[in-house]
Design a protein around this motif. Structure first.
Motif, PDB file in Angstrom:
ATOM      1  N   MET A  13      12.305  -9.720  14.643  1.00 29.37           N
ATOM      2  CA  MET A  13      13.394  -9.486  13.687  1.00 29.37           C
ATOM      3  C   MET A  13      13.719  -7.995  13.584  1.00 29.37           C
ATOM      4  N   ALA A  14      12.690  -7.168  13.473  1.00 23.82           N
ATOM      5  CA  ALA A  14      12.893  -5.725  13.311  1.00 23.82           C
ATOM      6  C   ALA A  14      13.428  -5.097  14.592  1.00 23.82           C
ATOM      7  N   GLY A  15      12.993  -5.612  15.739  1.00 22.01           N
ATOM      8  CA  GLY A  15      13.432  -5.067  17.017  1.00 22.01           C
ATOM      9  C   GLY A  15      14.898  -5.293  17.295  1.00 22.01           C
ATOM     10  N   SER A  16      15.460  -6.346  16.723  1.00 23.09           N
ATOM     11  CA  SER A  16      16.873  -6.633  16.956  1.00 23.09           C
ATOM     12  C   SER A  16      17.782  -5.980  15.915  1.00 23.09           C
ATOM     13  N   SER A  17      17.187  -5.232  14.988  1.00 22.65           N
ATOM     14  CA  SER A  17      17.952  -4.531  13.946  1.00 22.65           C
ATOM     15  C   SER A  17      17.927  -3.032  14.196  1.00 22.65           C
ATOM     16  N   SER A  18      18.873  -2.354  13.596  1.00 22.12           N
ATOM     17  CA  SER A  18      18.893  -0.892  13.672  1.00 22.12           C
ATOM     18  C   SER A  18      17.677  -0.318  12.968  1.00 22.12           C
ATOM     19  N   ALA A  19      17.252   0.858  13.410  1.00 20.79           N
ATOM     20  CA  ALA A  19      16.106   1.520  12.784  1.00 20.79           C
ATOM     21  C   ALA A  19      16.373   1.732  11.293  1.00 20.79           C
ATOM     22  N   LEU A  20      15.371   1.504  10.475  1.00 19.34           N
ATOM     23  CA  LEU A  20      15.509   1.585   9.022  1.00 19.34           C
ATOM     24  C   LEU A  20      15.634   3.008   8.486  1.00 19.34           C
ATOM     25  N   ASP A  21      15.253   4.001   9.286  1.00 15.44           N
ATOM     26  CA  ASP A  21      15.181   5.393   8.822  1.00 15.44           C
ATOM     27  C   ASP A  21      14.185   5.526   7.678  1.00 15.44           C
ATOM     28  N   GLN A  52       6.794   4.868   2.827  1.00 18.34           N
ATOM     29  CA  GLN A  52       7.677   5.309   1.750  1.00 18.34           C
ATOM     30  C   GLN A  52       7.798   4.247   0.664  1.00 18.34           C
ATOM     31  N   CYS A  53       7.590   2.998   1.055  1.00 17.18           N
ATOM     32  CA  CYS A  53       7.704   1.887   0.124  1.00 17.18           C
ATOM     33  C   CYS A  53       6.617   0.868   0.466  1.00 17.18           C
ATOM     34  N   THR A  54       5.911   0.395  -0.553  1.00 16.62           N
ATOM     35  CA  THR A  54       4.900  -0.639  -0.354  1.00 16.62           C
ATOM     36  C   THR A  54       5.297  -1.862  -1.167  1.00 16.62           C
ATOM     37  N   ILE A  55       5.231  -3.007  -0.518  1.00 14.37           N
ATOM     38  CA  ILE A  55       5.574  -4.266  -1.161  1.00 14.37           C
ATOM     39  C   ILE A  55       4.306  -5.120  -1.211  1.00 14.37           C
ATOM     40  N   ASP A  56       3.818  -5.382  -2.406  1.00  5.92           N
ATOM     41  CA  ASP A  56       2.658  -6.247  -2.598  1.00  5.92           C
ATOM     42  C   ASP A  56       3.166  -7.683  -2.732  1.00  5.92           C
ATOM     43  N   ILE A  57       2.657  -8.553  -1.860  1.00 11.11           N
ATOM     44  CA  ILE A  57       3.096  -9.947  -1.829  1.00 11.11           C
ATOM     45  C   ILE A  57       1.976 -10.780  -1.223  1.00 11.11           C
ATOM     46  N   SER A  58       1.887 -12.033  -1.614  1.00 10.88           N
ATOM     47  CA  SER A  58       0.884 -12.897  -0.996  1.00 10.88           C
ATOM     48  C   SER A  58       1.371 -13.283   0.406  1.00 10.88           C
ATOM     49  N   LEU A  59       0.436 -13.573   1.272  1.00 14.46           N
ATOM     50  CA  LEU A  59       0.780 -13.974   2.635  1.00 14.46           C
ATOM     51  C   LEU A  59       1.591 -15.268   2.633  1.00 14.46           C
ATOM     52  N   ASP A  60       1.255 -16.204   1.744  1.00 13.23           N
ATOM     53  CA  ASP A  60       2.001 -17.461   1.652  1.00 13.23           C
ATOM     54  C   ASP A  60       3.454 -17.218   1.237  1.00 13.23           C
ATOM     55  N   ASP A  61       3.663 -16.350   0.255  1.00  7.17           N
ATOM     56  CA  ASP A  61       5.031 -16.049  -0.183  1.00  7.17           C
ATOM     57  C   ASP A  61       5.811 -15.327   0.914  1.00  7.17           C
ATOM     58  N   PHE A  62       5.137 -14.447   1.652  1.00 12.04           N
ATOM     59  CA  PHE A  62       5.810 -13.742   2.748  1.00 12.04           C
ATOM     60  C   PHE A  62       6.242 -14.732   3.828  1.00 12.04           C
ATOM     61  N   GLY A  79       8.485 -11.917 -10.125  1.00  5.82           N
ATOM     62  CA  GLY A  79       7.196 -11.249 -10.131  1.00  5.82           C
ATOM     63  C   GLY A  79       6.290 -11.582  -8.960  1.00  5.82           C
ATOM     64  N   GLN A  80       6.795 -12.305  -7.961  1.00  3.58           N
ATOM     65  CA  GLN A  80       5.986 -12.623  -6.790  1.00  3.58           C
ATOM     66  C   GLN A  80       5.887 -11.435  -5.835  1.00  3.58           C
ATOM     67  N   ILE A  81       6.784 -10.473  -6.014  1.00  2.00           N
ATOM     68  CA  ILE A  81       6.815  -9.258  -5.203  1.00  2.00           C
ATOM     69  C   ILE A  81       6.726  -8.064  -6.149  1.00  2.00           C
ATOM     70  N   LYS A  82       5.861  -7.114  -5.808  1.00  6.25           N
ATOM     71  CA  LYS A  82       5.780  -5.862  -6.568  1.00  6.25           C
ATOM     72  C   LYS A  82       6.110  -4.724  -5.604  1.00  6.25           C
ATOM     73  N   VAL A  83       7.074  -3.899  -5.958  1.00  5.73           N
ATOM     74  CA  VAL A  83       7.519  -2.801  -5.107  1.00  5.73           C
ATOM     75  C   VAL A  83       7.028  -1.486  -5.685  1.00  5.73           C
ATOM     76  N   SER A  84       6.374  -0.675  -4.833  1.00  5.28           N
ATOM     77  CA  SER A  84       5.929   0.658  -5.209  1.00  5.28           C
ATOM     78  C   SER A  84       6.591   1.658  -4.272  1.00  5.28           C
ATOM     79  N   VAL A  89      14.458   2.048  -0.240  1.00  5.73           N
ATOM     80  CA  VAL A  89      13.911   1.649   1.059  1.00  5.73           C
ATOM     81  C   VAL A  89      13.713   0.137   1.078  1.00  5.73           C
ATOM     82  N   ALA A  90      13.219  -0.434  -0.018  1.00  6.10           N
ATOM     83  CA  ALA A  90      13.030  -1.879  -0.093  1.00  6.10           C
ATOM     84  C   ALA A  90      14.352  -2.614   0.088  1.00  6.10           C
ATOM     85  N   MET A  91      15.429  -2.040  -0.410  1.00  5.43           N
ATOM     86  CA  MET A  91      16.737  -2.677  -0.289  1.00  5.43           C
ATOM     87  C   MET A  91      17.205  -2.732   1.173  1.00  5.43           C
ATOM     88  N   LYS A  92      16.680  -1.881   2.027  1.00  6.73           N
ATOM     89  CA  LYS A  92      17.047  -1.889   3.435  1.00  6.73           C
ATOM     90  C   LYS A  92      16.524  -3.131   4.159  1.00  6.73           C
TER      91      LYS A  92
END
Length: 97
Positions: A13-21, A52-62, A79-84, A89-92
């Motif tokens: 998925m990431a390889g077929s998208s433009s670099a996130l910067d 730059q951004c960390t997303i805490d999530i369970s493996l099942d939810d991911f 609340g299943q995702i916590k963004v730090s 960056v998370a919005m990208k």
């Protein structure tokens, strides 16, 4: 799904998208996936590095997000995702998933 299978899917998925910067880490507790899009392409690894951004999530939810069964915005609002770090960056991620 194993972490290796998830890395393969996210790499596709990431390889077929433009670099996130930017760099983003998905933290599953005992493992993680990092998307480093600071270069010309997005590179996916399981290295435990700072991002730059960390997303805490369970493996099942991911896995549910990857399959389309879980809406990322609903997961965040529920609340299943916590963004730090840098929220912009998370919005990208919308461009990847």
């Amino acid at each position: 799904m194993t972490i290796e299978n998830i890395i393969t899917k996210v790499s596709e998925m990431a390889g077929s998208s433009s670099a996130l910067d930017a760099s983003i880490k998905f933290n599953f507790g005992d493992s993680q996936i990092v998307i480093d899009g600071t270069g010309d392409t997005n590179i996916v690894s399981s290295d435990d590095i700072e991002a730059q951004c960390t997303i805490d999530i369970s493996l099942d939810d991911f896995e549910s997000m990857l399959s389309g069964d879980l809406n990322p915005m609903a997961a965040f609002m529920g609340g299943q995702i916590k963004v730090s770090g840098d929220m912009s960056v998370a919005m990208k991620l919308q461009g990847l998933f």
